[in-house]
Design a protein around this motif. Structure first.
Motif, mmCIF file in Angstrom:
data_model
loop_
_atom_site.group_PDB
_atom_site.id
_atom_site.type_symbol
_atom_site.label_atom_id
_atom_site.label_comp_id
_atom_site.label_asym_id
_atom_site.label_seq_id
_atom_site.Cartn_x
_atom_site.Cartn_y
_atom_site.Cartn_z
ATOM 1 N N ILE A 13 0.791 -1.110 0.150
ATOM 2 C CA ILE A 13 -0.009 -0.171 -0.046
ATOM 3 C C ILE A 13 0.946 1.263 0.105
ATOM 4 O O ILE A 13 0.454 2.112 -0.730
ATOM 5 C CB ILE A 13 -0.982 -0.192 1.091
ATOM 6 C CG1 ILE A 13 -2.120 1.043 1.022
ATOM 7 C CG2 ILE A 13 -0.373 0.130 2.573
ATOM 8 C CD1 ILE A 13 -3.249 1.173 2.016
ATOM 9 N N ARG B 176 -9.460 0.419 -4.900
ATOM 10 C CA ARG B 176 -9.510 1.084 -3.416
ATOM 11 C C ARG B 176 -7.856 1.382 -3.059
ATOM 12 O O ARG B 176 -7.637 2.284 -2.400
ATOM 13 C CB ARG B 176 -10.020 0.089 -2.398
ATOM 14 C CG ARG B 176 -11.460 0.050 -2.758
ATOM 15 C CD ARG B 176 -12.170 -1.007 -1.619
ATOM 16 N NE ARG B 176 -13.478 -0.844 -1.744
ATOM 17 C CZ ARG B 176 -14.565 -0.942 -0.797
ATOM 18 N NH1 ARG B 176 -14.111 -0.610 0.403
ATOM 19 N NH2 ARG B 176 -15.673 -0.795 -1.008
ATOM 20 N N TYR C 155 -5.493 5.691 -2.472
ATOM 21 C CA TYR C 155 -4.474 6.472 -1.764
ATOM 22 C C TYR C 155 -3.455 7.017 -2.571
ATOM 23 O O TYR C 155 -2.878 7.954 -2.032
ATOM 24 C CB TYR C 155 -3.719 5.350 -0.931
ATOM 25 C CG TYR C 155 -4.666 4.593 0.253
ATOM 26 C CD1 TYR C 155 -4.633 5.569 1.399
ATOM 27 C CD2 TYR C 155 -5.448 3.493 0.157
ATOM 28 C CE1 TYR C 155 -5.683 5.091 2.665
ATOM 29 C CE2 TYR C 155 -6.219 3.166 1.019
ATOM 30 C CZ TYR C 155 -6.286 3.907 2.286
ATOM 31 O OH TYR C 155 -7.190 3.666 3.358
ATOM 32 N N LEU D 258 -2.980 9.046 6.046
ATOM 33 C CA LEU D 258 -3.284 7.670 6.956
ATOM 34 C C LEU D 258 -3.492 6.520 6.210
ATOM 35 O O LEU D 258 -4.546 6.311 5.811
ATOM 36 C CB LEU D 258 -4.588 8.422 7.828
ATOM 37 C CG LEU D 258 -4.273 9.568 8.338
ATOM 38 C CD1 LEU D 258 -5.626 9.956 8.948
ATOM 39 C CD2 LEU D 258 -3.207 9.769 9.428
ATOM 40 N N LEU D 259 -2.593 5.671 6.301
ATOM 41 C CA LEU D 259 -2.666 4.270 5.548
ATOM 42 C C LEU D 259 -3.109 3.459 6.760
ATOM 43 O O LEU D 259 -2.448 3.531 7.765
ATOM 44 C CB LEU D 259 -1.382 4.014 5.307
ATOM 45 C CG LEU D 259 -0.663 4.886 4.232
ATOM 46 C CD1 LEU D 259 0.529 4.440 3.528
ATOM 47 C CD2 LEU D 259 -1.639 5.097 2.814
ATOM 48 N N PRO D 260 -3.953 2.430 6.135
ATOM 49 C CA PRO D 260 -4.318 1.565 7.342
ATOM 50 C C PRO D 260 -3.652 0.257 7.675
ATOM 51 O O PRO D 260 -2.514 0.167 6.997
ATOM 52 C CB PRO D 260 -5.529 0.895 6.531
ATOM 53 C CG PRO D 260 -5.131 1.043 5.089
ATOM 54 C CD PRO D 260 -4.478 2.312 4.884
ATOM 55 N N THR E 286 -10.373 6.304 8.605
ATOM 56 C CA THR E 286 -10.947 5.777 7.746
ATOM 57 C C THR E 286 -10.056 5.024 6.718
ATOM 58 O O THR E 286 -9.025 5.286 6.564
ATOM 59 C CB THR E 286 -11.724 6.834 6.495
ATOM 60 O OG1 THR E 286 -12.364 7.871 7.236
ATOM 61 C CG2 THR E 286 -12.335 6.341 5.335
ATOM 62 N N TYR E 287 -10.745 3.782 6.187
ATOM 63 C CA TYR E 287 -9.760 2.963 5.454
ATOM 64 C C TYR E 287 -10.423 2.678 3.902
ATOM 65 O O TYR E 287 -11.693 2.126 4.266
ATOM 66 C CB TYR E 287 -9.128 1.773 6.202
ATOM 67 C CG TYR E 287 -10.197 0.804 6.887
ATOM 68 C CD1 TYR E 287 -10.515 1.493 7.959
ATOM 69 C CD2 TYR E 287 -10.578 -0.259 6.299
ATOM 70 C CE1 TYR E 287 -11.539 0.495 8.964
ATOM 71 C CE2 TYR E 287 -11.595 -1.049 6.889
ATOM 72 C CZ TYR E 287 -11.900 -0.611 8.233
ATOM 73 O OH TYR E 287 -12.931 -1.355 8.983
ATOM 74 N N TYR E 288 -9.984 2.660 3.128
ATOM 75 C CA TYR E 288 -10.505 2.439 1.985
ATOM 76 C C TYR E 288 -10.268 0.932 1.388
ATOM 77 O O TYR E 288 -10.963 0.196 0.634
ATOM 78 C CB TYR E 288 -10.374 3.317 0.684
ATOM 79 C CG TYR E 288 -10.438 4.765 1.038
ATOM 80 C CD1 TYR E 288 -11.948 5.019 1.342
ATOM 81 C CD2 TYR E 288 -9.486 5.639 1.573
ATOM 82 C CE1 TYR E 288 -12.053 6.411 1.901
ATOM 83 C CE2 TYR E 288 -9.841 6.758 2.206
ATOM 84 C CZ TYR E 288 -10.936 7.135 2.337
ATOM 85 O OH TYR E 288 -11.431 8.534 2.835
ATOM 86 N N TYR E 289 -9.171 0.457 1.880
ATOM 87 C CA TYR E 289 -8.643 -0.708 1.497
ATOM 88 C C TYR E 289 -8.332 -1.434 2.840
ATOM 89 O O TYR E 289 -7.592 -0.830 3.746
ATOM 90 C CB TYR E 289 -7.209 -0.519 0.673
ATOM 91 C CG TYR E 289 -6.476 -1.946 0.444
ATOM 92 C CD1 TYR E 289 -6.712 -2.497 -0.357
ATOM 93 C CD2 TYR E 289 -5.409 -2.142 1.277
ATOM 94 C CE1 TYR E 289 -5.962 -3.900 -0.702
ATOM 95 C CE2 TYR E 289 -4.432 -3.216 1.068
ATOM 96 C CZ TYR E 289 -4.970 -4.324 0.117
ATOM 97 O OH TYR E 289 -4.096 -5.146 0.046
ATOM 98 N N ASN F 181 -18.553 1.734 3.041
ATOM 99 C CA ASN F 181 -17.389 1.141 2.274
ATOM 100 C C ASN F 181 -17.092 -0.451 2.565
ATOM 101 O O ASN F 181 -16.673 -0.938 1.651
ATOM 102 C CB ASN F 181 -16.237 1.939 2.239
ATOM 103 C CG ASN F 181 -16.408 3.405 1.722
ATOM 104 O OD1 ASN F 181 -17.300 3.502 0.916
ATOM 105 N ND2 ASN F 181 -15.366 4.363 2.070
ATOM 106 N N ILE G 165 -18.149 4.631 -3.663
ATOM 107 C CA ILE G 165 -17.258 4.681 -2.496
ATOM 108 C C ILE G 165 -17.383 6.069 -1.589
ATOM 109 O O ILE G 165 -17.680 6.910 -2.421
ATOM 110 C CB ILE G 165 -15.531 4.694 -2.871
ATOM 111 C CG1 ILE G 165 -15.316 3.434 -3.479
ATOM 112 C CG2 ILE G 165 -14.796 4.973 -1.605
ATOM 113 C CD1 ILE G 165 -14.845 2.224 -2.339
ATOM 114 N N ILE H 281 -15.929 9.060 0.385
ATOM 115 C CA ILE H 281 -14.284 9.438 0.744
ATOM 116 C C ILE H 281 -14.666 10.341 1.778
ATOM 117 O O ILE H 281 -15.629 11.439 1.771
ATOM 118 C CB ILE H 281 -13.587 10.046 -0.437
ATOM 119 C CG1 ILE H 281 -13.723 9.014 -1.562
ATOM 120 C CG2 ILE H 281 -12.376 10.684 0.133
ATOM 121 C CD1 ILE H 281 -12.498 8.251 -1.534
#
Lengths: 232, 275
Positions: free
Chosen positions: A4, A18, A22, B111-113, B145-148, B184, B215, B217
């Motif tokens: 990611i 998805r 990012y 901010l990455l999950p 929030t996480y999209y993945y 989501n 989605i 956002i």
């Protein structure tokens, strides 16, 4: 996590919609920040700005502070070879100039010092001495060709005016610029002036220089070396 | 370790666009939240304005670059800068995100999950404890929030609860993030709120989101939506009064409009709390 991260920096492609979010978010955040930091640079590079942001992203910013990523962007651009620089040869200087304006604008405040010919001084954080080959401080409203044709030597003092806190720049003669450089390196104003007695009569230029130095001291642009920064 | 105290009432995220309009009199928020990364080590205009605002309002720090979930070592130079800034402005509350934003010394400013795993619970908790020891008070962690969603054996609420339990940190519950994630990723936000440790909530974030195709956002670019407000009312019905912060980062309206929105929130929620 590495996957990611690499996608977010635009290093890896992905079909996952998805994950792509990012990359878009990171790009848009960086592009917004760099557009604010380098508005004139951006206006000259035009559509190439997005490409430069993408390349910078892939390179990987190394500061946790987004504003400081602008400094890294300026360094990144100045080091890289880019066809834009052939067409617009003053871009390296322009990106540096806009970053220096940010640095000076955000410099911590320092206390003013009294002027004396016998004391040693340094430029404060809210002042920078630079020499450019193009009139970078007067590019607005002028096209790249006109600026390129005006190639020469431009000595500047970039500073934050303590009255309105705005960043300004003033042209300096070669004589004053080099003299200020010497003072900033640790010579007293008197020593710096006497060093030039073959080219300028100290009796004649002394009063003018003293007025100039006093103004710099009163604005805390030139500060005594014995006075450290007033704020932690 | 000292306790922290989040100011009571309704706060607003402080933004450059309305800085000069902030006044101690008239309509105003009860407190402001700031990202230390946007203010520290800055003199001149920004320092003067922040000092002026600090004289009249409590401030809370909401960090962006701690990168608590990163495999990288903690960035101690950065933390020293944050601590120095907080001491200078006498700020005693620090919240951050349950996420990561750096790897191999590089930063993405987003901010990455992190994967919701037992290993990550241990990793994050250990680092949270180091940060808390460094600051001398507990920190507050926000659900992002996480999209993945990276692979992991835990549900999000289990993961959050485990980190809070093991680290002693408190929760900054972002209700908009709960809603956005529920849409989501297809879960019931009320079930999430039934399961997560509401007793550890230090304060709450609310913001707006936008739909892009299928989605949602978390843009912080719109007013708070009714469904998010309903979730917030549900939380307040469970835990009573708690400090609430309105965030806005995009399409920032005039300061007066933000204060109006904050007032509407105040009225809507105060009526929820009055039996």
């Amino acid at each position: 996590m590495e996957k990611i991260f690499r996608v977010a920096l635009g290093r890896d492609e992905t079909k996952d919609q998805r994950l792509k979010i990012y990359r878009d978010l990171v790009f848009s955040r960086l592009e917004d920040a760099l557009s604010v930091s380098f508005p004139i640079f951006k206006s000259f590079v035009g559509e190439d700005f997005g490409r430069l942001v993408s390349e910078f992203m892939k390179n990987g910013p190394r500061t946790p502070i987004l504003l400081e990523a602008s400094r890294e962007f300026a360094e990144f651009f100045r080091k890289k070879e880019d066809p834009l620089k052939e067409r617009i040869p003053f871009l390296d200087e322009l990106v540096l100039f806009e970053w220096l304006e940010i640095e000076v604008f955000n410099a911590e405040e320092e206390e003013t010092s009294e002027f004396s010919w016998e004391r040693t001084y340094r430029l404060s954080e809210s002042a920078r001495l630079v020499s450019f080959s193009y009139p970078i401080h007067r590019v607005e409203g002028r096209g790249p060709e006109e600026i390129t044709k005006a190639k020469g030597k431009y000595n500047l003092l970039i500073y934050r005016d303590p009255l309105d806190l705005e960043v300004k720049s003033v042209d300096l003669t070669e004589f004053v610029h080099s003299l200020l450089c010497d003072v900033d390196r640790g010579l007293t104003p008197k020593e710096a002036l006497l060093r030039r007695k073959e080219t300028a009569d100290p009796e004649e230029v002394g009063p003018y220089l003293e007025r100039f130095f006093r103004e710099l001291c009163s604005k805390a642009l030139l500060v005594s070396r014995s006075v450290h920064r007033s704020l932690p | 370790m000292r306790r922290f105290k989040v100011p009571e009432g309704f706060g607003l995220g402080l933004r450059y666009s309305f800085l000069e309009e902030v006044r101690p009199e008239g309509k105003k928020p009860d407190w402001f939240e700031i990202a230390p990364e946007n203010w520290m080590d800055r003199g001149g205009y920004f320092r003067r304005e922040l000092s002026r605002i600090r004289r009249d309002f409590p401030l809370v720090c909401h960090g962006l670059s701690l990168s608590i979930g990163s495999p990288d070592p903690l960035n101690w130079e950065f933390l020293r800068r944050v601590r120095k800034f907080m001491r200078e402005f006498e700020i005693e509350v620090y919240s951050e995100h349950l996420s990561f934003c750096s790897l191999g010394g590089e930063y993405v400013y987003d901010l990455l999950p992190v994967p919701f795993t037992e290993d990550m619970v241990k990793h994050i908790s250990k680092r949270v404890n180091e940060v808390q020891d460094f600051f001398g008070f507990p920190i507050i962690l926000e659900n992002i929030t996480y999209y993945y969603r990276p692979k992991g054996e835990l549900e999000e609420w289990e993961f959050i609860n485990a980190v809070l339990e093991e680290s002693g940190a408190y929760l900054l519950l972002d209700v908009n993030n709960v809603y956005v994630n529920s849409v989501n990723h297809g879960f019931d936000p009320y079930t999430f709120l039934e399961k997560v440790r509401l007793d550890r909530v230090a304060y709450i974030h609310v913001a707006g989101h936008e739909r892009f195709g299928r989605i949602l956002i978390d843009t912080h670019g719109e007013k708070v939506m009714k469904k998010v407000l309903d979730l917030l009312k549900f939380i307040l019905s469970r835990i009573g009064k708690v400090p609430i912060l309105l965030e806005r980062d995009n399409n920032i309206p005039p300061y007066g409009d933000l204060l109006d929105e904050l007032d509407s929130l105040r009225r809507a929620l105060n009526s929820t709390l009055i039996p």
